[in-house]
Enzyme design. Structure first.
Site, mmCIF file in Angstrom:
data_model
loop_
_atom_site.group_PDB
_atom_site.id
_atom_site.type_symbol
_atom_site.label_atom_id
_atom_site.label_comp_id
_atom_site.label_asym_id
_atom_site.label_seq_id
_atom_site.Cartn_x
_atom_site.Cartn_y
_atom_site.Cartn_z
ATOM 1 N N ASP A 31 62.882 10.960 5.183
ATOM 2 C CA ASP A 31 61.926 10.289 6.071
ATOM 3 C C ASP A 31 60.786 11.263 6.341
ATOM 4 O O ASP A 31 61.004 12.477 6.359
ATOM 5 C CB ASP A 31 62.600 9.897 7.394
ATOM 6 C CG ASP A 31 61.884 8.749 8.083
ATOM 7 O OD1 ASP A 31 62.475 7.657 8.167
ATOM 8 O OD2 ASP A 31 60.731 8.947 8.524
ATOM 9 N N LYS A 34 62.770 12.702 13.669
ATOM 10 C CA LYS A 34 63.998 11.950 13.394
ATOM 11 C C LYS A 34 64.945 12.749 12.502
ATOM 12 O O LYS A 34 66.145 12.791 12.733
ATOM 13 C CB LYS A 34 63.649 10.640 12.671
ATOM 14 C CG LYS A 34 63.470 9.464 13.563
ATOM 15 C CD LYS A 34 63.484 8.208 12.711
ATOM 16 C CE LYS A 34 63.019 7.010 13.475
ATOM 17 N NZ LYS A 34 62.861 5.853 12.599
ATOM 18 N N LYS A 89 66.565 -13.457 1.142
ATOM 19 C CA LYS A 89 66.577 -12.770 2.436
ATOM 20 C C LYS A 89 65.800 -13.559 3.493
ATOM 21 O O LYS A 89 66.288 -13.819 4.592
ATOM 22 C CB LYS A 89 65.989 -11.360 2.265
ATOM 23 C CG LYS A 89 65.789 -10.600 3.547
ATOM 24 C CD LYS A 89 67.099 -10.233 4.223
ATOM 25 C CE LYS A 89 66.895 -9.830 5.637
ATOM 26 N NZ LYS A 89 67.470 -8.615 6.066
ATOM 27 N N CYS A 113 64.061 -8.662 13.392
ATOM 28 C CA CYS A 113 64.062 -9.423 12.132
ATOM 29 C C CYS A 113 63.573 -10.866 12.264
ATOM 30 O O CYS A 113 62.570 -11.232 11.642
ATOM 31 C CB CYS A 113 65.462 -9.423 11.533
ATOM 32 S SG CYS A 113 65.969 -7.789 11.008
HETATM 33 C C1 UDX Z 1 69.501 -10.629 11.909
HETATM 34 C C2 UDX Z 1 70.366 -11.249 10.819
HETATM 35 O O1 UDX Z 1 71.557 -11.809 11.401
HETATM 36 C C3 UDX Z 1 70.725 -10.231 9.757
HETATM 37 O O2 UDX Z 1 71.463 -10.849 8.708
HETATM 38 C C4 UDX Z 1 69.439 -9.624 9.204
HETATM 39 O O3 UDX Z 1 69.719 -8.639 8.263
HETATM 40 C C5 UDX Z 1 68.579 -9.061 10.322
HETATM 41 O O4 UDX Z 1 68.349 -10.064 11.304
HETATM 42 P P1 UDX Z 1 69.875 -9.062 14.054
HETATM 43 O O5 UDX Z 1 68.410 -9.223 14.315
HETATM 44 O O6 UDX Z 1 70.481 -7.693 14.138
HETATM 45 O O7 UDX Z 1 70.256 -9.616 12.590
HETATM 46 O O8 UDX Z 1 70.645 -9.939 15.134
HETATM 47 P P2 UDX Z 1 71.418 -11.341 15.216
HETATM 48 O O9 UDX Z 1 72.788 -11.083 15.685
HETATM 49 O O10 UDX Z 1 71.266 -12.141 13.990
HETATM 50 O O11 UDX Z 1 70.634 -12.032 16.436
HETATM 51 C C6 UDX Z 1 69.236 -12.286 16.394
HETATM 52 C C7 UDX Z 1 68.763 -12.943 17.669
HETATM 53 O O12 UDX Z 1 69.217 -14.278 17.738
HETATM 54 C C8 UDX Z 1 69.214 -12.276 18.961
HETATM 55 O O13 UDX Z 1 68.120 -12.216 19.848
HETATM 56 C C9 UDX Z 1 70.303 -13.192 19.500
HETATM 57 O O14 UDX Z 1 70.406 -13.132 20.903
HETATM 58 C C10 UDX Z 1 69.782 -14.544 19.023
HETATM 59 N N1 UDX Z 1 70.847 -15.545 18.849
HETATM 60 C C11 UDX Z 1 71.803 -15.377 17.904
HETATM 61 C C12 UDX Z 1 70.838 -16.700 19.639
HETATM 62 O O15 UDX Z 1 69.969 -16.883 20.496
HETATM 63 N N2 UDX Z 1 71.800 -17.641 19.436
HETATM 64 C C13 UDX Z 1 72.785 -17.501 18.507
HETATM 65 O O16 UDX Z 1 73.605 -18.426 18.386
HETATM 66 C C14 UDX Z 1 72.780 -16.331 17.709
#
Ligand code: UDX
Length: 430
Positions: A30, A35, A204, A260
């Site tokens: 990096d 970091k 993705k 994401c």
């Molecule tokens: C997500 C994808 O799941 C993952 O596969 C990708 O690589 C990156 O993006 P992440 O952002 O870490 O992962 O979190 P995730 O657990 O998916 O939750 C995303 C958001 O959705 C959170 O703010 C969570 O609170 C919200 N969420 C999730 C809901 O509001 N309702 C749900 O039923 C599930």
């Protein structure tokens, strides 16, 4: 195998640690010296269960090296992963400048055949872009291939997701290239899907946008339930038991945040527009998500008005449980909106407090939920941390001045909360 991972953000650091744990020699590179220094001291720049132990184990065994020396990492490796950030530009388009810069650096250090793998979430066509940059800047006609291998890990369960992915997607220009990646991932014994580069890139975004769509869809249904006297939790259960729908990602609440979904849905929207395709389905998903906080805040104001000098305890700052990540966290949006109405804000989060201190101004940081509740007129649940589900509600009630709970994640049962003396407001039910 000798592996180089460029970028020690969430994806790069976890990927590098997991590859080392599987027995590979891994250089994690990096250009952020701070970091790299932290990691070399055994400190993690992010909170992720199990990561610190895994990193330490592999550093101690000499399989995992953190460095700012990209040249050394590239020259030693057979497979080079690009895992740098692709933040959104104001128009939603992914900013690929870090990917482009890294591709150029790889080209300048290419001394032998290498496989360059895009692990960052990048719009369709980026594999081609990286190929062109390397072709343009390489110092001799040395061969290379560019592969797309998107990462699907979730924050908070990143190590487990990385070790047990539902599928490993490998987008290759020809099947011969796939062999090295198949070999690297073979110890995981998971389903591997070999595709062309463009399909892997689309997989993705399509996956993330589909999950975001599920969340916005259930939030739309929650709005309807509130009007119609139905209960969204029961509706989600009824829907989710249909195996074609599935029960995951049907939790109504304040909407999706994090690094994401908000960014990837906007990026896919931008890509669709670029290709001249109608993307109204995505526009609706995004619009529903963007209205979650304003709608919640409108409900709080309607019940507490005037908010002026009212004390509000905010439980949960991270964008979801088991992470200290505040990127696109709903807490920040809610606190800003409440402060605008002159509310006094007290906050508590089990792990995101340190990160929050540099971002949140004019709030009181508390040691625990009870301290946050002390003297508050209302308490709002923003992140569904398990420890909030287990709070002693009677004690919480005694600490408070008022008796309102606004539960943005539906973590409590109405009967339980009301029996402790609260007036309870949640999502998608009366
Ligand atoms: C997500 C994808 O799941 C993952 O596969 C990708 O690589 C990156 O993006 P992440 O952002 O870490 O992962 O979190 P995730 O657990 O998916 O939750 C995303 C958001 O959705 C959170 O703010 C969570 O609170 C919200 N969420 C999730 C809901 O509001 N309702 C749900 O039923 C599930």
């Amino acid at each position: 195998m000798n592996v180089c991972v460029i970028g020690v953000g969430y994806v790069g650091l976890v990927t590098g640690a997991v590859f080392a744990d599987l027995g590979n020699e891994v250089f994690c590179v990096d250009n952020d010296k701070r970091k790299i220094d932290m990691l070399n001291r055994g400190e993690m720049p992010i909170y992720e269960p199990g990561l610190k132990e895994m990193v330490k184990r592999n550093v101690d065994d000499g399989r995992l090296i953190f460095t700012t020396n990209l040249s050394k990492g590239v020259k030693t490796a057979k497979v080079i992963f690009i895992a740098v950030g692709t933040p959104p530009k104001p128009n939603g388009e992914s900013d690929l400048s870090a990917v482009e810069a890294v591709a150029k650096e790889i080209a300048l250090n290419l001394d032998d055949y290498k496989i360059v793998v895009n692990k960052s979430t990048v719009p369709v066509g980026t594999g081609n872009l990286v190929r062109n940059i390397i072709e343009k800047h390489r110092r001799s006609d040395v061969e290379f291939d560019v592969v797309s291998n998107p990462e699907f890990l979730k924050e908070g369960s990143a190590i487990a997701d990385c070790l047990n992915p539902d599928r490993i997607v490998i987008g290759v220009p020809n099947h011969h290239v796939a062999m090295a990646l198949l070999e690297l991932y073979a110890p995981l014994e998971r389903t591997m899907l070999i595709t062309d580069v463009e399909s892997a890139e689309v997989i993705k975004y399509a996956s993330n946008a589909f999950l975001a769509t599920k969340i916005s869809f259930i939030n739309f249904i929650a709005n309807l339930c509130e009007r119609a006297g139905a209960d969204v939790s029961l509706v989600a259960k009824g829907m989710g038991t249909d195996s074609r729908i599935g029960k995951e990602f049907l939790q109504a609440g304040l909407g999706y945040g994090g690094s994401c979904f908000p960014k990837d849905t906007l990026s896919l929207l931008h890509t669709a527009k670029k290709f001249g395709e109608d993307a109204s389905i995505l526009e609706s998903v995004i619009a529903i998500n963007q209205d979650r906080v304003p709608r919640f805040v409108r409900r709080i104001i309607a019940r507490l008005k005037p908010l002026n000098r009212k004390v509000i305890a905010v439980l949960g700052l991270a964008f979801k449980p088991n992470t200290d990540d505040l990127r696109d966290a709903k807490s920040l949006e809610i606190i800003k909106a409440l402060q605008k109405k002159n509310a006094v804000i007290k906050v508590y989060d089990p792990v995101a407090m340190d990160n929050a201190r540099s971002i949140l101004k004019g709030v009181t940081f508390c040691k625990n939920a009870y301290e946050a509740a002390r003297g508050a007129d209302a308490l709002i649940v923003v992140t569904d941390w398990n420890e909030f589900k287990l709070l002693n509600l009677e004690k919480l009630h005694q600490e408070m001045r008022g008796n309102f709970i606004f539960d943005g994640r539906n973590i409590y049962s109405k009967e339980r909360v009301e029996s402790a003396g609260f007036e309870y407001h949640c999502i998608g039910k009366q």
